[in-house]
Design an enzyme around this catalytic site. Structure first.
Site, mmCIF file in Angstrom:
data_model
loop_
_atom_site.group_PDB
_atom_site.id
_atom_site.type_symbol
_atom_site.label_atom_id
_atom_site.label_comp_id
_atom_site.label_asym_id
_atom_site.label_seq_id
_atom_site.Cartn_x
_atom_site.Cartn_y
_atom_site.Cartn_z
ATOM 1 N N CYS A 41 -9.782 4.105 7.335
ATOM 2 C CA CYS A 41 -9.296 2.959 6.568
ATOM 3 C C CYS A 41 -9.550 3.250 5.094
ATOM 4 O O CYS A 41 -10.694 3.459 4.692
ATOM 5 C CB CYS A 41 -10.008 1.684 7.008
ATOM 6 N N GLY A 42 -8.467 3.266 4.322
ATOM 7 C CA GLY A 42 -8.579 3.658 2.919
ATOM 8 C C GLY A 42 -9.291 2.634 2.066
ATOM 9 O O GLY A 42 -10.243 2.957 1.340
ATOM 10 N N CYS A 82 -3.084 -0.504 0.561
ATOM 11 C CA CYS A 82 -3.338 0.197 1.822
ATOM 12 C C CYS A 82 -3.504 1.710 1.603
ATOM 13 O O CYS A 82 -2.524 2.427 1.355
ATOM 14 C CB CYS A 82 -2.232 -0.082 2.841
HETATM 15 O O1 PYC Z 1 -6.489 0.718 3.323
HETATM 16 O O2 PYC Z 1 -6.060 2.113 4.956
HETATM 17 C C1 PYC Z 1 -6.212 0.982 4.518
HETATM 18 C C2 PYC Z 1 -6.110 -0.158 5.456
HETATM 19 C C3 PYC Z 1 -5.715 -0.127 6.762
HETATM 20 C C4 PYC Z 1 -5.776 -1.447 7.236
HETATM 21 C C5 PYC Z 1 -6.202 -2.250 6.199
HETATM 22 N N1 PYC Z 1 -6.409 -1.441 5.118
#
Ligand code: PYC
Length: 330
Positions: free
Chosen positions: A105-106, A255
């Protein structure tokens, strides 16, 4: 019998009393992360992928208790800090949310690094996190700013069309960004926050279409993230996006794994060169900066940067008399 009357069973107890569970909350460009820094389940000292399976099998009530209402929210991503197996890493981490477990998860990676800095476990400079899907190198830049190199990312299929229940057809690429994404470039939507309910309805409908039409990632993997993308009309960023997360909520941040999936597609198409700066704007206005380098195996290593801010340092309580101590479930 109403939910309020359902007796909580002993097996639902997320943590043996009187263990105190310490958490540090933060948000990354608007998206919340709750890092469990003490009192989480003991998963042993085996590889992190195995520990994640043990978490899922034996301690799922803990996940629910931490992430679901009334203690959490559907937008929250949890991060359990564990001892790494690789002693060159600063910490091990297992990510989870309102419906299950994430490989990577980033935004939460940025939140975890800012949290480790808050705890005094790291200072400005490079470090590494061990995750169930590999080692993630990061650079803590100070003042909550974090840059990390994601696991190798790649496009799996290009220009895949699906038909929604209302007859609309959308088209996009399937890509791995640390999670599986359907990156939709032809969707007919305008990605502004005032259209939140419509964007949620459309992306949920796309998710159902993927399932209905049997569209998956590699080896039949479920595509559990849907990303709508379009050029950013403000010119502040190259693209802006809207991401539907596995539990039905949207990502407030741009994300990290979604931006990585987008970068892999752009790089495959020759639309971005190795090392070229790319800015992605999320639906509430936060920005991630990224770039890619070839991974030498046909994929790409994305580097993503963003900021996280600590919002709370708390002790979680699991009162045995609380009928909702392991969360409200539908
Ligand atoms: O930032 O990779 C992300 C992420 C995935 C789901 C919520 N945030």
């Amino acid at each position: 019998m109403s939910l309020r009357e359902v007796p909580a069973s002993a097996s639902d107890t997320p943590t043996p009393s009187p263990t105190l569970v310490r958490a540090i909350d933060s948000h990354t460009e608007g998206e919340p992360t709750r890092v469990i820094v003490a009192g989480g389940p003991d998963l042993g000292h085996v590889p992190l992928a195995e520990r994640r399976e043990r978490f899922r099998r034996e301690h799922d009530a803990f996940r629910r208790a931490v992430t679901l209402e009334p203690r959490g929210s559907d937008a929250l991503v949890g991060a359990l800090l564990v001892a790494p197996t690789d002693s060159s890493c600063d910490a091990g981490v297992i990510y989870f949310n309102n419906v299950g477990y994430l490989g990577m998860c980033g935004h939460a990676t940025i939140g975890v690094v800012a949290t480790l800095a808050r705890m005094g476990r790291i200072g400005v400079g490079p470090g590494k996190l061990e995750t169930p899907v590999g080692i993630v190198a990061f650079d803590y830049l100070g003042d909550g700013r974090v840059r990390f190199s994601n696991v190798p990312c790649r496009r799996f299929r290009k220009d895949v069309a699906v038909t929604l229940e209302d007859g609309r057809t959308v088209s996009g690429d399937i890509a791995w960004g640390g999670n599986w994404f359907y990156v939709v470039h032809e969707h007919g939507e305008t990605l502004t926050f005032d259209r939140l309910e419509t964007l949620l309805a459309t992306t949920r409908s796309i998710r159902r279409a993927l399932v209905r039409e049997g569209v998956t990632g590699d080896a039949g993997a479920e595509i559990d993230h849907v990303e709508l993308a379009e050029p950013d009309p403000s010119g502040v960023a190259h693209k802006r996006n809207f991401v539907l997360c596995p539990g039905g909520e949207y990502d407030r941040s741009p994300c990290g794994t979604g931006t990585s999936a987008t970068l892999a597609c752009l790089a495959d198409d020759g639309k971005i060169a190795p090392g070229e700066l790319f800015r992605q704007r999320g639906i509430v206005g936060g920005i991630f900066e990224g770039s890619v380098q070839p991974d030498g195996a046909g994929g790409w290593i994305p580097t993503i940067a963003g900021s996280a801010f600590v919002t709370a340092e708390t002790t979680l309580h699991f009162d045995p008399l609380d009928p909702f101590r392991t969360g409200i479930r539908s």
